[in-house]
Design a protein around this motif. Structure first.
Motif, PDB file in Angstrom:
ATOM      1  N   TYR A 155     -23.301 -26.266 106.418  1.00 47.89           N
ATOM      2  CA  TYR A 155     -22.246 -26.862 107.245  1.00 47.89           C
ATOM      3  C   TYR A 155     -22.109 -26.187 108.612  1.00 47.89           C
ATOM      4  CZ  TYR A 155     -21.040 -30.174 103.672  1.00 47.89           C
ATOM      5  OH  TYR A 155     -21.095 -31.203 102.797  1.00 47.89           O
ATOM      6  N   PRO A 156     -22.092 -24.845 108.668  1.00 46.82           N
ATOM      7  CA  PRO A 156     -22.058 -24.236 110.008  1.00 46.82           C
ATOM      8  C   PRO A 156     -23.231 -24.704 110.870  1.00 46.82           C
ATOM      9  CG  PRO A 156     -21.512 -22.602 108.388  1.00 46.82           C
ATOM     10  CD  PRO A 156     -21.928 -23.830 107.617  1.00 46.82           C
ATOM     11  N   LEU A 210     -24.879 -27.597 110.687  1.00 44.65           N
ATOM     12  CA  LEU A 210     -24.618 -28.975 111.131  1.00 44.65           C
ATOM     13  C   LEU A 210     -23.603 -29.009 112.282  1.00 44.65           C
ATOM     14  CD1 LEU A 210     -24.456 -30.901 107.727  1.00 44.65           C
ATOM     15  CD2 LEU A 210     -26.064 -31.295 109.607  1.00 44.65           C
ATOM     16  N   TYR A 211     -22.528 -28.199 112.153  1.00 47.03           N
ATOM     17  CA  TYR A 211     -21.493 -28.190 113.192  1.00 47.03           C
ATOM     18  C   TYR A 211     -22.036 -27.637 114.489  1.00 47.03           C
ATOM     19  CZ  TYR A 211     -17.744 -29.614 110.064  1.00 47.03           C
ATOM     20  OH  TYR A 211     -16.949 -30.320 109.237  1.00 47.03           O
ATOM     21  N   ARG A 212     -22.914 -26.610 114.350  1.00 46.69           N
ATOM     22  CA  ARG A 212     -23.476 -26.000 115.546  1.00 46.69           C
ATOM     23  C   ARG A 212     -24.373 -27.012 116.274  1.00 46.69           C
ATOM     24  NH1 ARG A 212     -25.377 -21.677 113.258  1.00 46.69           N
ATOM     25  NH2 ARG A 212     -27.435 -22.570 112.914  1.00 46.69           N
ATOM     26  N   GLU A 230     -24.221 -30.192 116.079  1.00 46.68           N
ATOM     27  CA  GLU A 230     -23.383 -31.247 116.645  1.00 46.68           C
ATOM     28  C   GLU A 230     -22.779 -30.803 117.975  1.00 46.68           C
ATOM     29  OE1 GLU A 230     -20.131 -32.501 114.186  1.00 46.68           O
ATOM     30  OE2 GLU A 230     -19.566 -34.113 115.559  1.00 46.68           O
ATOM     31  N   ALA A 231     -22.317 -29.518 117.989  1.00 46.69           N
ATOM     32  CA  ALA A 231     -21.727 -28.997 119.229  1.00 46.69           C
ATOM     33  C   ALA A 231     -22.751 -28.964 120.348  1.00 46.69           C
ATOM     34  CB  ALA A 231     -21.150 -27.608 118.995  1.00 46.69           C
ATOM     35  N   LYS A 232     -24.025 -28.703 119.969  1.00 44.79           N
ATOM     36  CA  LYS A 232     -25.075 -28.662 120.997  1.00 44.79           C
ATOM     37  C   LYS A 232     -25.535 -30.062 121.392  1.00 44.79           C
ATOM     38  CE  LYS A 232     -27.407 -24.285 119.859  1.00 44.79           C
ATOM     39  NZ  LYS A 232     -28.634 -23.812 119.182  1.00 44.79           N
ATOM     40  N   MET A 249     -16.510 -30.612 123.828  1.00 44.27           N
ATOM     41  CA  MET A 249     -16.126 -29.917 122.609  1.00 44.27           C
ATOM     42  C   MET A 249     -14.788 -29.198 122.792  1.00 44.27           C
ATOM     43  SD  MET A 249     -18.319 -30.724 120.467  1.00 44.27           S
ATOM     44  CE  MET A 249     -17.650 -29.713 119.144  1.00 44.27           C
ATOM     45  N   ALA A 257     -18.944 -22.170 114.570  1.00 49.47           N
ATOM     46  CA  ALA A 257     -20.182 -22.820 114.984  1.00 49.47           C
ATOM     47  C   ALA A 257     -19.880 -24.004 115.897  1.00 49.47           C
ATOM     48  CB  ALA A 257     -20.951 -23.305 113.764  1.00 49.47           C
TER      49      ALA A 257
END
Lengths: 108, 879
Positions: A49-50, A52-54, A56-58, B7, B68
């Motif tokens: 999950y971290p 995937l979130y990372r 997504e943020a990128k 974000m 993250a």
């Protein structure tokens, strides 16, 4: 994490590659990784999950809430165009690295 | 980058949704894992346990996922903000007072900024700011502030420097006589401008056509007129285009009207301005076009547009080079030069850089002082609040919050306060400035810079007032804090707070000293003008004797005709010509006339012009001798003070002053013909002594009319009589002295009101700060007060404890700030050219010190009295 420990940076590559093959949700992604690697790699939720979130943020993957076949709302991740380009670049790098490594290992 | 900003934004705005979705996603994960395990034969409870185990620590994973996702700091500032809001809600009184203090302080600084911005950084009204728009100014040699006008050949030579200046325009102004409607003449200001003038400034007529480069073949003259003139004399009618007016008796056709806010680039030119081509000057003043070809006709100011790529420094070098080649003949041996400065409103051709610097320093100092008072004030309050929150802060630190985190939290609180104050300040200030701009016709620039400045000041103040208390509040040992009572604060810890109070009392002083100096100066001036009954019967009529091309003796005859005609009107007692100014004399008392106290040293006398009848006009009594008569030559009148000083009790009439030989004046002695009673309040610090000399040979520009009754109903008659007597003489104004005094009084009162408002605000701020600090300290020491009362301390002694402290702080602050204040006023005086009276400064200092201490005593007295009312039973029951 059980099985073989992951090399630094490879998790992003794995996730992107699998999502590129087929957009899916987090849970199915863990199953898929196990299946594809014959259970050699097990990636637990704490890493997935971290990651995937990372990503997504990128802006490399995007997430959408969709109805699944069972009619439930589930969060489906897919690779963006930027993500696809990034994957292609990283993959090249990885293949070079893997080739070099196997050459070294063949040295007796 | 864009992605990251998105974000942050979603972290800020969509936090709740993101959290909900994350919970839902991970919940689903566990649920599906559970059902998979149940398919393998586990019970639901076993399956759920197993799924949770495989998933790992949900809270930890969510935390990692949030990290993250990014934007955590946005989120935590959001938390800090919410926390701050709760804190504000708990202490509404302190919050509101800090908010008021901040918005007052920030608002005042914004208003000052707007003034600085409007005056010192913007081009003249009506000209839009543009890179490379400059003045080329002729200067006297390096190191002197003097400016010199240029000749037209020099302007033309600058224009030839195409690589440096893409456009150059020269202009020169003359006072002219205008005949707009039949039979009535006015004075006006004519600018004779070179063809590029309006192109350099990028100004287009609001009505009609632009000015042609030169008069047409038939030599018919054309002019653009100012908007004010158009409104006042042509009722804003479009039919003005094509109208023929007369400028110095020469017919000129109006071809257009300048834009409303444009009045030239040389400061306020009055209500009647017009622009004509350069060549028109020779025709309207009758002197021909020679001035355009001569190096000795130094008449011109210059504006220019720099060529692309040319720098200000390079342009200055080029201009200096041109200056060396084109200096007029009588400049031989003078190393005059030129400089290039941006075309700014505050940067007129006559002002030097020093003037700009001076204005900037005054406004900037005021601004800084206000911001400092505000900051130290709010700082003191925050320090007090933080002191009561020590326990809470200590617990947060103990639970693992880093000091940086807590400091940041406290700073976010400060920033929230400051920005809140800033928003209020900006709203109110904008409204006030818009109002001022509309009603008082002050050219203020109200644009985005004001908002940017306000935000900047708000954040700056937030750090300034928030940092000290925040660092202070977090520098503590947990055990120490938790051990002691939450309500007790020892002296050393409120040291910072006390320092802050002293600082703000100190920085208030210069403001107050300045304001009181202005007020006292104004009152002293007004006291001189006390004869209201006489002022109603006196009229001042002034003429523009310089306007037009009439020679001085013609003007003098015209004025004398006017005097004769008005004197013959019924109800008129006398008419006396008035010449402003005078002439200096260096004299010794004539050797034969040194009886009495007169010594032989040289005395400087300032001879003020006076005409026959001058003293009677103002009801000033002659104590000996007589007034001037028409045929007096070399006669002087002295006042009783000087008479006593020079000759004691002896009769001064007939005694002589001998001009000092090398002073250049004629060697004829000046004979004393009269002694007049002194003015009630002669300025004490006058550099030289005043005498009165005869006006015989000077053309008067103004006359005074004394009437038997009130003069107001007769003003129209006076004007008509004057126009009939001298139709070509423009009248500048006809007012009763009472009216002009009232106007002057209004000006003084306006200034006084603004200044008083500012000073009261500063004093109020300081008092509020002191009050809050003492009140807080009473609150924090309730327990101690309770114990003292319970042990038998009487109420007066308890109050005195706090009262003394407040007074002490204000006395220290005054002692520190007052010298700085006095120094500041002295500095101002240097630039104010005697508008401030020196004698009032010590008085001012005493007044200010007394006022500050009295107000501070009051501010301390109220909370100190409350201290005495603390009920010991209540106080000790707390906690």
């Amino acid at each position: 994490m059980s099985g073989t420990p992951l090399l630094q940076g490879t998790l992003d590559l794995i996730v992107l590659q699998l999502l590129k093959a087929e957009p899916t949700n987090g849970y199915d992604l863990t199953l898929r990784i196990q299946a594809v690697t014959d259970r050699v790699l097990t990636i637990n939720a704490g890493s997935l999950y971290p990651a995937l979130y990372r990503l997504e943020a990128k802006g490399l993957v995007k997430a959408e809430w969709k109805k699944s076949e069972t009619g439930r709302r589930t969060k489906v991740y897919s690779v963006t165009t930027v993500g696809a380009k990034y994957l292609a670049r990283e993959r090249q790098g990885w293949e070079k690295f893997a080739g070099a490594l196997s050459l070294i290992l063949k040295v007796t | 980058m864009l992605q990251r900003v998105r974000m942050w934004l979603s972290a800020l705005l969509l936090r709740r949704r993101q959290e909900r979705e994350m919970g839902e996603e991970m919940g689903q994960h566990i649920e599906r894992a559970t059902s998979r395990l149940m398919e393998r034969g586990l019970t639901r409870a076993e399956g759920e346990r197993q799924a949770h185990r495989e998933f790992g620590n949900m809270v930890f994973i969510q935390e990692t996922a949030r990290d993250a996702r990014g934007g955590r700091w946005v989120e935590s500032i959001g938390q800090d903000l919410r926390y701050a809001m709760r804190q504000f809600a708990r202490t509404p009184l302190s919050t509101v007072s800090m908010m008021i203090i901040l918005s007052l302080g920030i608002g005042a600084s914004t208003a000052l900024f707007t003034m600085i911005n409007s005056m010192l950084t913007q081009p003249p009204p009506g000209v839009s700011a543009r890179d490379g728009l400059v003045r080329v100014r002729g200067r006297m040699p390096d190191g002197s502030d003097g400016l010199r006008p240029m000749s037209y050949p020099e302007v033309a030579a600058l224009a030839a420097q195409r690589g440096t200046f893409s456009r150059v325009a020269g202009y020169t102004g003359d006072d002219v006589v205008l005949e707009l409607e039949a039979a009535e003449v006015y004075s006006g200001l004519a600018w004779y401008v070179s063809p590029e003038y309006f192109d350099v400034l990028n100004v287009r007529p609001a009505l009609g056509a632009p000015l042609p480069a030169a008069p047409g073949a038939d030599n018919a003259l054309v002019a653009l007129i100012s908007d004010d003139m158009w409104r006042e004399h042509f009722s804003s009618s479009a039919a003005v285009v094509g109208r023929v007016i007369r400028v110095n008796d020469v017919p000129v056709t109006v071809i257009g009207v300048a834009p409303a806010d444009f009045g030239g680039v040389a400061g306020n030119g009055g209500p009647r301005i017009l622009w004509l081509p350069l060549q028109a000057r020779g025709m309207t003043n009758g002197h021909g076009a020679a001035f355009l070809g001569s190096r000795d006709s130094t008449l011109f100011q210059t504006v220019a547009q720099l060529a692309p790529g040319a720098t200000m420094e390079r342009a200055a070098q080029v201009a200096a080079g041109v200056a060396r080649q084109f200096l007029p003949a009588d400049y031989s041996g003078i190393a005059a030069t030129s400089d290039v400065v941006p075309l700014l409103d505050g940067n007129t051709e006559y002002s030097s850089d020093n003037d700009l610097f001076f204005e900037g320093v005054i406004l900037g100092t005021l601004c800084l002082l206000i911001v400092l008072v505000t900051c130290s004030n709010v700082s003191a309050l925050l320090t007090g609040m933080a002191a009561t929150r020590r326990r809470e802060i200590a617990v947060r630190l103990a639970m693992g919050a880093s000091r940086g985190r807590v400091v940041r939290h406290l700073l976010v609180e400060s920033a929230a306060l400051a920005i809140g104050g800033g928003v209020i300040a900006l709203t109110v200030t904008t409204m006030v400035l818009l109002f001022v701009r509309r009603t008082m016709d002050v050219p203020l620039i109200i644009d985005w810079r004001m908002g940017a400045w306000t935000l900047g000041v708000a954040l700056f103040t937030a750090v300034l007032f928030g940092m000290a208390p925040a660092l202070h509040a977090t520098r503590l040992s947990l055990a120490h804090v938790l051990k002691e009572s939450a309500n007790a604060v020892s002296g050393s810890r409120s040291l910072l707070q006390r320092v802050l109070v002293v600082v703000q009392v100190a920085v208030t002083q210069p403001l107050l000293v300045m304001v009181v100096a202005l007020l006292v100066g104004g009152v002293v001036q007004l006291r001189d003008r006390s004869n209201a009954a006489l002022n109603e019967r006196l009229t001042a009529m002034s003429f523009d004797t310089q306007a037009g091309s009439a020679p001085a003796d013609v003007r003098r005859t015209e004025v004398n005709d006017v005097i004769a005609r008005i004197r013959s009107l019924p109800g008129v007692v006398d008419v006396v010509p008035v010449v402003y100014g005078g002439v200096g004399h260096e004299v010794v008392v004539h050797p034969d006339d040194r009886a009495g106290a007169a010594a032989s040293e040289v005395i400087h006398l300032w001879g003020q012009y006076a005409a026959p009848g001058y003293f009677a006009l103002y009801d000033r009594r002659m104590l000996a001798g007589r007034e001037f008569t028409r045929d007096d030559e070399n006669a002087v009148i002295i006042d009783a003070v000087l008479a006593r000083e020079l000759w004691g009790a002896a009769n001064p009439i007939g005694r002589r002053f001998q001009p000092v030989a090398d002073s250049g004046a004629a060697a004829t002695p000046l004979v004393v013909v009269g002694v007049v009673e002194p003015l009630p309040s002669a300025p004490r610090d006058e550099p030289s002594r005043s005498i009165y000399v005869h006006t015989a040979n000077v053309a008067p520009s103004s006359i005074r009319i004394r009437t038997q009754g009130p003069a107001l109903p007769m003003l129209r008659t006076f004007r008509e009589t004057a126009t009939a007597a001298a139709p070509r003489l423009p009248i500048a104004g006809v007012v009763t002295i009472a009216e002009s005094e009232a106007e002057a009084l209004d000006d003084v009162m306006d200034l006084a009101m603004i200044a008083t408002g500012g000073a009261l605000m500063a004093l109020g701020l300081a008092a509020l700060g002191l009050y809050a600090v003492i009140a807080q300290s009473v609150q924090q020491r309730r327990r101690e007060i309770g114990i003292r009362s319970a042990l038998g301390a009487d109420h007066t002694r308890v109050s005195a404890l706090f009262f003394r402290r407040g007074v002490w702080l204000s006395v220290i602050g005054t002692a520190l700030g007052l010298p700085a204040g006095v120094a500041f006023v002295w500095f101002m005086k240097q630039g104010a050219d005697g508008h401030l009276s020196t004698t009032s400064i010590p008085l001012t200092a005493v007044l200010v010190a007394t006022a500050v201490v009295i107000v501070a005593s009051l501010a301390s007295w109220i909370p100190a009295r409350n201290a005495a009312r603390v009920d010991p039973v209540q106080a000790l029951r707390l906690d």
